[in-house]
Design a protein around this motif. Structure first.
Motif, PDB file in Angstrom:
ATOM      1  N   ARG A 128       0.894  -0.930  -0.613  1.00 16.31           N
ATOM      2  CA  ARG A 128      -0.024  -0.549  -0.213  1.00 16.31           C
ATOM      3  C   ARG A 128       1.172   1.254   0.054  1.00 16.31           C
ATOM      4  N   THR A 129       2.202   1.781   0.337  1.00 11.82           N
ATOM      5  CA  THR A 129       3.166   2.180   0.401  1.00 11.82           C
ATOM      6  C   THR A 129       3.107   2.801  -0.848  1.00 11.82           C
ATOM      7  N   THR A 130       3.427   2.143  -2.339  1.00  9.85           N
ATOM      8  CA  THR A 130       3.192   2.138  -3.355  1.00  9.85           C
ATOM      9  C   THR A 130       2.032   1.977  -4.030  1.00  9.85           C
ATOM     10  N   ARG A 131       0.926   1.647  -3.602  1.00  6.65           N
ATOM     11  CA  ARG A 131       0.594   1.546  -4.301  1.00  6.65           C
ATOM     12  C   ARG A 131       0.216   2.369  -5.613  1.00  6.65           C
ATOM     13  N   TRP A 132      -0.104   4.097  -4.663  1.00  2.00           N
ATOM     14  CA  TRP A 132      -0.962   4.619  -6.107  1.00  2.00           C
ATOM     15  C   TRP A 132       0.327   5.417  -5.865  1.00  2.00           C
ATOM     16  N   GLU A 133       0.847   5.725  -6.362  1.00  2.00           N
ATOM     17  CA  GLU A 133       2.653   5.738  -6.269  1.00  2.00           C
ATOM     18  C   GLU A 133       2.791   6.116  -8.245  1.00  2.00           C
ATOM     19  N   GLN A 134       3.129   7.654  -8.537  1.00  2.00           N
ATOM     20  CA  GLN A 134       3.271   7.453  -9.858  1.00  2.00           C
ATOM     21  C   GLN A 134       3.605   6.962 -11.030  1.00  2.00           C
ATOM     22  N   ASP A 135       5.521   6.882  -9.990  1.00  2.00           N
ATOM     23  CA  ASP A 135       6.309   5.967 -10.440  1.00  2.00           C
ATOM     24  C   ASP A 135       6.257   4.637 -10.415  1.00  2.00           C
ATOM     25  N   ASN A 136       5.537   3.860  -9.752  1.00  2.00           N
ATOM     26  CA  ASN A 136       5.617   2.787  -9.489  1.00  2.00           C
ATOM     27  C   ASN A 136       4.084   2.378 -10.696  1.00  2.00           C
ATOM     28  N   VAL A 137       3.645   3.303 -11.122  1.00  2.00           N
ATOM     29  CA  VAL A 137       2.311   2.767 -12.162  1.00  2.00           C
ATOM     30  C   VAL A 137       2.710   2.624 -13.947  1.00  2.00           C
ATOM     31  N   TRP A 138       2.818   1.960 -14.978  1.00  2.00           N
ATOM     32  CA  TRP A 138       3.181   2.366 -16.426  1.00  2.00           C
ATOM     33  C   TRP A 138       2.041   1.505 -17.096  1.00  2.00           C
ATOM     34  N   PRO A 139       2.118   1.925 -18.015  1.00  2.00           N
ATOM     35  CA  PRO A 139       1.530   1.184 -19.453  1.00  2.00           C
ATOM     36  C   PRO A 139       1.714  -0.287 -19.768  1.00  2.00           C
ATOM     37  N   GLN A 140       1.313  -1.886 -19.515  1.00  4.12           N
ATOM     38  CA  GLN A 140       1.620  -2.521 -19.766  1.00  4.12           C
ATOM     39  C   GLN A 140      -0.028  -3.716 -20.384  1.00  4.12           C
ATOM     40  N   CYS A 141       0.617  -4.454 -21.372  1.00  5.66           N
ATOM     41  CA  CYS A 141      -0.721  -4.966 -22.059  1.00  5.66           C
ATOM     42  C   CYS A 141      -1.044  -6.551 -21.268  1.00  5.66           C
ATOM     43  N   THR A 142      -2.049  -6.546 -21.822  1.00  3.32           N
ATOM     44  CA  THR A 142      -2.835  -7.320 -20.811  1.00  3.32           C
ATOM     45  C   THR A 142      -1.648  -9.139 -20.739  1.00  3.32           C
ATOM     46  N   ARG A 143      -1.176  -9.604 -21.669  1.00  4.16           N
ATOM     47  CA  ARG A 143       0.236 -10.239 -21.750  1.00  4.16           C
ATOM     48  C   ARG A 143       0.557 -10.210 -20.883  1.00  4.16           C
ATOM     49  N   CYS A 144       1.903  -9.572 -20.557  1.00  3.59           N
ATOM     50  CA  CYS A 144       2.615  -8.841 -19.766  1.00  3.59           C
ATOM     51  C   CYS A 144       2.057  -8.451 -17.919  1.00  3.59           C
ATOM     52  N   ASN A 145       0.586  -7.919 -18.127  1.00  6.88           N
ATOM     53  CA  ASN A 145       0.373  -7.693 -16.280  1.00  6.88           C
ATOM     54  C   ASN A 145       0.049  -9.108 -15.938  1.00  6.88           C
ATOM     55  N   ARG A 146      -0.642  -9.512 -16.700  1.00 10.76           N
ATOM     56  CA  ARG A 146      -2.022 -10.774 -15.780  1.00 10.76           C
ATOM     57  C   ARG A 146      -1.545 -12.085 -16.255  1.00 10.76           C
ATOM     58  N   PHE A 147      -1.155 -12.484 -17.848  1.00  7.31           N
ATOM     59  CA  PHE A 147      -0.842 -13.874 -17.839  1.00  7.31           C
ATOM     60  C   PHE A 147       0.955 -14.068 -17.817  1.00  7.31           C
ATOM     61  N   LEU A 148       2.074 -12.849 -18.083  1.00  3.42           N
ATOM     62  CA  LEU A 148       3.129 -12.907 -17.470  1.00  3.42           C
ATOM     63  C   LEU A 148       3.257 -12.325 -15.660  1.00  3.42           C
ATOM     64  N   ASN A 149       2.500 -12.334 -15.166  1.00  2.00           N
ATOM     65  CA  ASN A 149       2.587 -12.100 -13.742  1.00  2.00           C
ATOM     66  C   ASN A 149       3.522 -10.293 -13.608  1.00  2.00           C
ATOM     67  N   GLY A 150       3.420  -9.977 -14.361  1.00  2.00           N
ATOM     68  CA  GLY A 150       3.875  -7.826 -14.394  1.00  2.00           C
ATOM     69  C   GLY A 150       5.444  -8.260 -15.059  1.00  2.00           C
ATOM     70  N   ALA A 151       5.519  -9.330 -15.739  1.00  4.13           N
ATOM     71  CA  ALA A 151       7.396  -9.665 -16.555  1.00  4.13           C
ATOM     72  C   ALA A 151       7.632  -9.054 -15.911  1.00  4.13           C
ATOM     73  N   TYR A 152       8.300  -9.600 -14.595  1.00  3.83           N
ATOM     74  CA  TYR A 152       9.081  -8.745 -13.691  1.00  3.83           C
ATOM     75  C   TYR A 152      10.618  -8.458 -14.227  1.00  3.83           C
ATOM     76  N   ILE A 153      10.491  -8.892 -14.388  1.00  7.82           N
ATOM     77  CA  ILE A 153      12.883  -9.387 -15.413  1.00  7.82           C
ATOM     78  C   ILE A 153      12.588  -7.961 -16.374  1.00  7.82           C
ATOM     79  N   GLU A 154      11.313  -8.078 -17.230  1.00  4.04           N
ATOM     80  CA  GLU A 154      11.625  -6.768 -18.446  1.00  4.04           C
ATOM     81  C   GLU A 154      11.139  -5.784 -17.691  1.00  4.04           C
ATOM     82  N   TYR A 155      10.451  -5.798 -16.863  1.00  3.23           N
ATOM     83  CA  TYR A 155       9.439  -4.477 -16.410  1.00  3.23           C
ATOM     84  C   TYR A 155      10.889  -3.680 -15.301  1.00  3.23           C
ATOM     85  N   SER A 156      11.632  -5.005 -14.453  1.00  2.66           N
ATOM     86  CA  SER A 156      12.935  -4.415 -14.035  1.00  2.66           C
ATOM     87  C   SER A 156      14.305  -3.551 -14.445  1.00  2.66           C
TER      88      SER A 156
END
Length: 160
Positions: free
Chosen positions: A66-94
């Protein structure tokens, strides 16, 4: 239960989720053939910001923090595949965060470490109301920019 002019904290949080998601998936968007589109930060796929096959507002640090839930720098556009089916594609996101928003990455990771240690920064009611007002201002600006009605008219600014 609150009113539209004086919503409860829980209602403010739900509204902030909607505002944050909507505004974040439109960061850097453009019109293509009359449709507002943007690029997924993890795979580069161009998708519409709204409607069928639209982008998500993908959280780099999970929403459960919840500390970063509404942080502007924490949320960026992702396609459904990356966000939902690849669990955020964390390596690529990082990799994307480190390359494009290195300072924000370090701050978000510090906040997440504190969250995991059980020492999260908790927002007061006044801080949540102020944050909601900031997100609502961004949302109304996005509506003006795109010419689209995105949020209910009765969503007024919270009293602080």
């Amino acid at each position: 239960m609150g009113t539209s002019s004086n919503p409860t904290v829980k209602e403010l949080e739900k509204r902030m989720d909607t505002l944050c998601q909507t505004c974040s998936r439109c960061k850097g968007c453009w019109f293509s053939h009359g449709v507002l589109v943007n690029k997924c930060v993890t795979c580069g796929k161009v998708c519409p910001c709204f409607g069928k096959d639209s982008l998500d507002g993908g959280h780099f640090i999970p929403r459960s923090c919840r500390t970063t839930r509404w942080e502007q720098d924490n949320v960026w556009p992702q396609c459904t595949r990356c966000n939902r089916f690849l669990n955020g594609a964390y390596i690529e996101y990082s990799a994307w965060m480190i390359k494009h928003h290195h300072d924000a990455y370090k701050g978000l990771m510090n906040s997440y470490e504190n969250h995991k240690r059980g020492n999260p920064i908790k927002l007061s009611v006044i801080e949540k109301r102020a944050l909601y007002n900031s997100w609502l201002q961004k949302g109304r600006a996005l509506e003006a920019q795109t010419g689209q009605k995105l949020f209910p008219k009765n969503w007024g600014y919270a009293k602080i």
